[in-house]
Write an enzyme that holds these catalytic residues in place. Structure first.
Site, PDB file in Angstrom:
ATOM      1  N   LYS A   1      14.790 -68.920  23.545  1.00  0.00           N
ATOM      2  CA  LYS A   1      14.479 -68.008  24.649  1.00  0.00           C
ATOM      3  C   LYS A   1      13.423 -67.016  24.202  1.00  0.00           C
ATOM      4  O   LYS A   1      13.425 -66.558  23.045  1.00  0.00           O
ATOM      5  CB  LYS A   1      15.762 -67.285  25.046  1.00  0.00           C
ATOM      6  CG  LYS A   1      15.701 -66.407  26.297  1.00  0.00           C
ATOM      7  CD  LYS A   1      17.104 -65.861  26.620  1.00  0.00           C
ATOM      8  CE  LYS A   1      17.103 -64.980  27.860  1.00  0.00           C
ATOM      9  NZ  LYS A   1      18.439 -64.412  28.119  1.00  0.00           N
TER      10      LYS A   1
ATOM     11  N   SER B   1      20.220 -64.877  32.673  1.00  0.00           N
ATOM     12  CA  SER B   1      18.784 -64.818  32.521  1.00  0.00           C
ATOM     13  C   SER B   1      18.207 -65.894  31.593  1.00  0.00           C
ATOM     14  O   SER B   1      16.985 -65.977  31.446  1.00  0.00           O
ATOM     15  CB  SER B   1      18.374 -63.443  31.986  1.00  0.00           C
ATOM     16  OG  SER B   1      18.964 -63.226  30.735  1.00  0.00           O
TER      17      SER B   1
ATOM     18  N   SER C   1      24.498 -64.115  30.648  1.00  0.00           N
ATOM     19  CA  SER C   1      23.175 -64.747  30.701  1.00  0.00           C
ATOM     20  C   SER C   1      23.041 -66.100  30.035  1.00  0.00           C
ATOM     21  O   SER C   1      22.024 -66.750  30.203  1.00  0.00           O
ATOM     22  CB  SER C   1      22.129 -63.811  30.108  1.00  0.00           C
ATOM     23  OG  SER C   1      21.922 -62.726  30.984  1.00  0.00           O
TER      24      SER C   1
END
Lengths: 463, 525
Positions: free
Chosen positions: B77, B172, B196
């Protein structure tokens, strides 16, 4: 005259003497090239985390013990937020809720009416000692409308020592800070050299009418010498008194000391009435310290800080050293103050005493009156003295053995200062300063004087 | 030997020479190119990936692979620092920012020989539950293009289909979830602050593990909420998550919030046994808005455990309903603090304004942060004001303790693992999702996941079934602190029971010769 009561409190920031910074591994050096001692964490690069430096904790514990504080076995770290170019993260990590040490005291001495012979001991309460990060330095270049930022200092460990408003004037403030400086240097927890920014003082000053509550206080910042501290505090006290006597009011403001003009001036509104939005530092668990009693048996000693073992290793503090000097050498208390006040002077004195048969009580006079005044005149430190302890001891031995007179000794010392490598005996012989012990020789000299002055002699004999 | 893990199977194939690390890497890179429309990646590190693959190949040639992950493509990420590679947090503030160091977890992956194929897309600074609010645009859920979804959706004109009906990944860590789900990598790192990792895992049909707080180092993870953030692990099966966990967990001297205890990597049993366990069903997780089909799925799952001999009991976590508002206060307060460093001076975006330092700060931060980030900063600073601190921040901390206590009470009474839904519904179409603002969506979507972050507990999403719309639905297991082995054992058992279907993606079929997708047999041609 209205007997206004001035009230002075101090916040002293002492840079911790350590190899690396409080929360990162970058080095601590004075005067390194700009931005050469900055780790990713110091520059606040995203994703970096603080790691507590053990040496800094030990320094704070030592200092807390030396100042008779209670060392908190559990203390916490907090973030203090404000925006400024020299604070990369936008917050400083400090200890606002529970600092590492609290409720101590510091004893210091002041002279009554400037007479060294009348020394009074005073005490100031230490509110707390907290660990916190130093900020970087910003240099304002007004000609180019820019600010240059050097982060070498950002993140260096500081001990903030908060002194309660128990002092009453510039002299007391300076004396208290001087004693603190000596203590820190003795402990080695800070080198505390004000000229290098290792010790910085903010003074809180107010005045009030006796019997009334404390007045509004102002904070005077950026004081970087003991002399300026005394001047700034005294000036501020006077300013406030005059203001109040003229019917004015005192603003709760921050002021700077202008050393050239010798006065305090309001500072440009750097932060205004800031709300620092204190918040616990989430990346640092509470700091737990142990003592002999609370230390678990199976704990790795390398991993913990033991208050008791630090206490055992504390060196003699200045007050103890002074008492020992007085006792051991029979010198006066005020002498011991001067000896400790001058870097290296105690050692010099003791070396001289060890190398001469002159009694310490007499040696001290030569150290404090003659040697020290020469050093001061030429702005030299004891280490830079052209006259070594060996040479001075040699000279004093000559004097003690009555080979020269006291006056002659002073003349020899003056020659020794030139540092030409001659021994005291050499100089005495050269300048024919030696005392003549031989009776016959003396008679011959006297006779020679009398002969040829028969008239004066007859006049003297008649009277 | 760790049998049945996807990574293990590929690893075996690499060792046996059935495929080389370079070939594997190239296939993944090629698939990334043809699934570009998913927008799962912000940066694709083609050059460095191929170089890493070559180095891995050399090690295999010498018969000295570093471990199970050697040669395996992984994604990270874009809020993890990667040395020499742009790290943006999907924000204008860090556009073009090249990290000078690797996050500890990234370093650990690289030390194992993993091949980093790229940095994945997210909500800006990990603030959001849709992966829709980053400056590089939203991430599309691969299942939007699956045969399963297309079959179930009402027939429309062909061109409209692809464009208007695509569904979100959740957030997210949506980019990481999409990357794993679409086979462009075998494992991905996400982060989990309020759900997330688990939320997008549920929507994308992959395994999403949130480890216990303090187990895995956060050094190098750009923080959202320091006291709740953890690196998350996304994989296609539970065994793979256990393998990755084993490589990442453990004390890091650079992160003072990691525990000192030595971590013992574990293998999961081949045939997990749940008959001696006690499974708790927290009644408060029957939250308003929970879809009927997820409720039914949850109930069915509970029955599965009962049939296997486990003790399944209803429990109560009474403070669950306060967790959203408590999270809001604590999260925004930490955000306000953590974002204070973005002033344009040392790194990142700097505005051209040069009237004064203050105006430069203001312009930089206005230009660099999106409205979501700015909104949270303002709220957070409000809660941290001296006059508000006790009433909001301290109160929220106290409520947080109550929430954590709810869990410890339940676990203390003999419950081993909790079983809950992960999300309220299956993935929403993007056009529907954006009808409400980020804050509203986050408050809605985090309700089932975020208490675990409050309490620092480990939790995992396991894909359970397809919804009526043909989209993945997952269920969540929450375990005791540092009992990841037990948690993953239960998760693995459940995974075996449900046999979640493989996504049928056109693009993958074209690129795959069986290597990228899970094959029951070990032969690859």
């Amino acid at each position: 005259l209205v007997p206004w009561v001035p009230v002075v409190g101090l916040e002293v920031h002492a840079q911790i003497s350590s190899n690396s910074k409080l929360f990162s591994g970058s080095q601590v050096h004075f005067s390194a090239p700009p931005n050469s001692l900055v780790s990713f964490f110091d520059a606040s690069l995203p994703g970096t985390l603080p790691v507590l430096n053990r040496r800094c904790v030990e320094a704070a514990v030592m200092t807390g013990l030396a100042l008779n504080c209670r060392v908190n076995k559990k203390s916490l770290f907090d973030r203090k937020h404000y925006f400024y170019a020299d604070l990369p993260a936008g917050y400083q990590i400090t200890q606002q809720r529970v600092p590492i040490a609290v409720n101590g005291s510091l004893s210091y001495s002041v002279c009554i009416d400037n007479k060294m012979s009348q020394i009074v001991t005073k005490t100031v309460r230490i509110k707390q000692i907290q660990l916190e990060q130093d900020s970087g330095k910003s240099l304002h270049d007004d000609t180019r409308s820019q600010t240059l930022v050097d982060l070498n200092r950002a993140g260096v460990g500081l001990m903030e020592v908060v002194m309660e408003p128990d002092m009453c004037c510039g002299e007391e403030a300076a004396a208290a800070v001087r004693e603190l400086q000596l203590i820190l240097q003795t402990l080695g927890s800070s080198q505390a050299v004000m000229a290098e920014g290792q010790l910085r003082v903010d003074a809180n000053v107010s005045v009030h009418y006796p019997g009334e509550p404390y007045g509004v206080r102002t904070e005077v910042k950026n004081i970087n010498s003991l002399r300026f501290l005394a001047k700034a505090v005294d000036y501020e006290i006077q300013r406030q008194i005059e203001e109040l006597e003229n019917g004015g009011t005192i603003l709760n403001e921050t002021r700077a000391f202008d050393s050239k003009l010798g006065c305090t001036i309001p500072m440009r509104d750097k932060e205004g009435k800031q709300d620092y939005r204190f918040m616990p530092e989430p990346n640092l668990p509470p700091l737990i310290l142990y003592d002999a009693k609370s230390l678990p048996a199976n704990m790795n000693h390398q991993q913990v800080v033991n208050i008791d073992s630090i206490r055992e290793r504390l060196p003699d503090l200045p007050s103890v050293k002074r008492a020992k000097l007085v006792e051991q050498y029979g010198i006066l208390p005020e002498h011991s103050f001067t000896l400790l006040n001058e870097d290296g002077l105690t050692e010099f004195f003791e070396n001289v005493v060890n190398q001469t048969q002159m009694k310490p009580k007499k040696v001290i006079g030569w150290i404090l009156n003659d040697l020290l005044s020469y050093l001061k005149q030429h702005s030299l430190t004891v280490k830079e003295s052209p006259v070594s302890s060996f040479l001075l001891a040699d000279l004093l031995s000559l004097l003690e053995k009555k080979q020269i007179s006291s006056t002659a000794a002073k003349q020899v010392l003056a020659e020794l200062w030139k540092g030409e490598g001659k021994t005291p005996l050499d100089i005495a012989k050269e300048k024919k300063l030696e005392l003549i012990q031989d009776q016959k020789e003396l008679e011959e000299i006297c006779q020679a004087v009398i002969d040829g002055r028969e008239n004066e002699v007859i006049m003297v004999v008649r009277e | 030997a760790v049998k049945g893990t996807l990574c293990f199977q590929v690893s075996a194939a690499l060792r046996e020479g059935q495929i080389t690390p370079t070939e594997l890497c190239q296939r993944c890179l090629s698939l990334i190119r043809s699934t570009k429309f998913l927008n799962a990646y912000i940066t694709v590190t083609e050059e460095t990936a191929l170089k890493q693959a070559e180095e891995s190949e050399e090690r295999f040639r010498r018969g000295q692979p570093l471990g199970v992950l050697d040669g395996i493509p992984v994604a990270v990420k874009d809020n993890f620092n990667t040395a020499g590679i742009e790290t943006t947090c999907a924000s204008n503030m860090l556009r073009g920012y090249i990290s000078p160091y690797n996050a500890t977890v990234v370093q650990k992956l690289l030390d194992q020989g993993a091949v980093l194929v790229g940095k994945t897309n997210l909500d800006e600074f990990a603030m959001g539950s849709g992966s829709t609010d980053g400056v590089f645009g939203p991430v599309r859920n691969p299942w939007s293009y699956s045969r399963q979804y297309k079959e179930k959706s009402a027939p429309k004109s062909h061109s409209e289909d692809r464009e208007s009906k695509w569904v979100i990944t959740g957030g997210s860590s949506g980019g990481s979830a999409a990357a794993v789900s679409s086979f462009t990598c075998f494992a991905a790192l996400g982060s989990d602050t309020g759900g997330s990792t688990r939320n997008p895992a549920a929507h994308c049909g992959v395994v999403g593990l949130k480890p216990t707080y303090g187990l895995i180092s956060r050094h190098g993870l750009i923080p959202l909420v320091n006291s709740m953030d953890v690196p998350g692990i996304l994989t296609r099966c539970v065994d793979d998550a256990a393998v990755v966990l084993g490589l990442l967990a453990g004390h890091d001297p650079k992160d003072s919030t990691t525990i000192q205890d030595k971590f013992k990597p574990f293998e999961l049993p081949n045939l997990p046994d749940v008959s001696k366990l006690s499974i708790g069903i927290p009644k408060e997780y029957h939250a308003p808005g929970l879809s009927g089909e997820i409720l039914a799925l949850w109930s069915k799952a509970a029955d599965l455990f009962k049939k296997a001999g486990a003790k399944v009991i209803e429990v109560s976590l009474p403070h669950t309903r306060y967790s959203i508002v408590c999270y809001h206060v604590l999260c925004t307060a930490e955000v306000a603090s953590n974002m204070a460093r973005f002033d344009g001076l040392e790194y990142g975006h700097r505005s051209d304004t040069n009237k004064s330092t203050e105006s430069m700060y203001a312009a930089t931060r206005r230009e660099g942060f999106n409205a979501v980030v700015r909104g949270r900063i303002l709220s957070g600073n409000y809660f941290l004001l001296k006059q508000n601190y006790e009433r909001y921040f301290v109160k929220a901390q106290q409520v947080r303790r109550l929430i954590a206590h709810d869990f410890s009470k339940v676990f203390g009474n003999g419950v081993d693992v909790l079983l809950t839904p992960t999300t309220l519904t299956d993935a929403a179409p993007y056009t529907e999702f954006i009808k409400e603002d980020n804050r509203t969506r986050s408050a809605q979507d985090d309700i089932l996941t975020q208490a675990a972050n409050m309490a620092g507990l480990p939790a995992i999403n396991v894909p359970a079934a397809l919804s009526e719309r043909g989209l993945p639905v997952g269920l969540q297991f929450i375990g005791r602190s540092f009992q990841e082995k037990q948690l993953l054992t239960v998760a693995k058992w459940f995974e075996k029971q449900v046999e979640f279907p493989r996504i049928q993606l056109e693009e993958v079929k074209r690129h795959d010769h069986g290597v990228l997708q899970h094959q029951k047999s070990a032969s690859f041609s």
